[in-house]
Write a protein that holds these residues in place. Sequence first.
Motif, short mmCIF file in Angstrom:
data_model
loop_
_atom_site.label_atom_id
_atom_site.label_comp_id
_atom_site.label_asym_id
_atom_site.label_seq_id
_atom_site.Cartn_x
_atom_site.Cartn_y
_atom_site.Cartn_z
N LEU A 132 0.58 -3.99 -7.70
CA LEU A 132 1.28 -3.00 -6.87
C LEU A 132 2.63 -2.69 -7.48
O LEU A 132 3.31 -3.58 -7.97
CB LEU A 132 1.53 -3.54 -5.46
N MET A 162 2.42 -4.85 4.27
CA MET A 162 1.67 -6.06 4.62
C MET A 162 2.51 -6.90 5.57
O MET A 162 3.70 -7.11 5.33
CB MET A 162 1.36 -6.91 3.39
N ILE A 175 -2.36 -4.69 7.44
CA ILE A 175 -2.05 -3.73 6.38
C ILE A 175 -1.60 -2.45 7.08
O ILE A 175 -2.27 -1.98 8.01
CB ILE A 175 -3.30 -3.42 5.52
N MET A 185 0.30 -1.20 -0.46
CA MET A 185 -0.99 -1.89 -0.31
C MET A 185 -2.04 -0.96 0.28
O MET A 185 -3.19 -0.96 -0.16
CB MET A 185 -0.84 -3.15 0.55
N TRP A 236 -3.15 1.20 -2.49
CA TRP A 236 -4.07 0.46 -3.37
C TRP A 236 -5.48 0.49 -2.77
O TRP A 236 -6.46 0.74 -3.47
CB TRP A 236 -3.60 -0.98 -3.54
N ASN A 237 -5.60 0.20 -1.49
CA ASN A 237 -6.91 0.15 -0.84
C ASN A 237 -7.62 1.49 -0.93
O ASN A 237 -8.84 1.54 -1.14
CB ASN A 237 -6.77 -0.30 0.61
#
Length: 131
Positions: free
Chosen positions: A51, A61, A77, A82, A85-86
Amino acid sequence: ERYPERALQVRDRVVEINGARGDPELMVSRLKADSTWTLAVQRPSEFTVALSRAGAPSLGMDLRYVPHGNTLAIMQISAGPMQDWNTQHPEKAVRRYDRIIELNGVRGAPPELLSASQDAETLNMVILHYE
């Protein structure tokens, strides 16, 4: 051992004992009362996440840990790197209750993990994921 792949390993999660599932007190009582056990175990997968803070006020997070543990538990989340990213890596999506076991090359107690992320623009994490 006859079936080494079935041996309990560090970080395995026992989810059922002799039919008792979901109730830790009942599971412990089965361990105490029964002389043989049939266990259902979750074995985690491990993957890496990179990240960039990129000026974000938060990574998105909510983390928790126990004082003498060696992981950071991801409890939620939300908006931030993050979640980005997902979206970009659905095959390696980080989920609630996953664990961070390494941060920027450091493994150890939670304060050591958190310290490894201070002042770092990029965070390289090793994540444990349970199905």
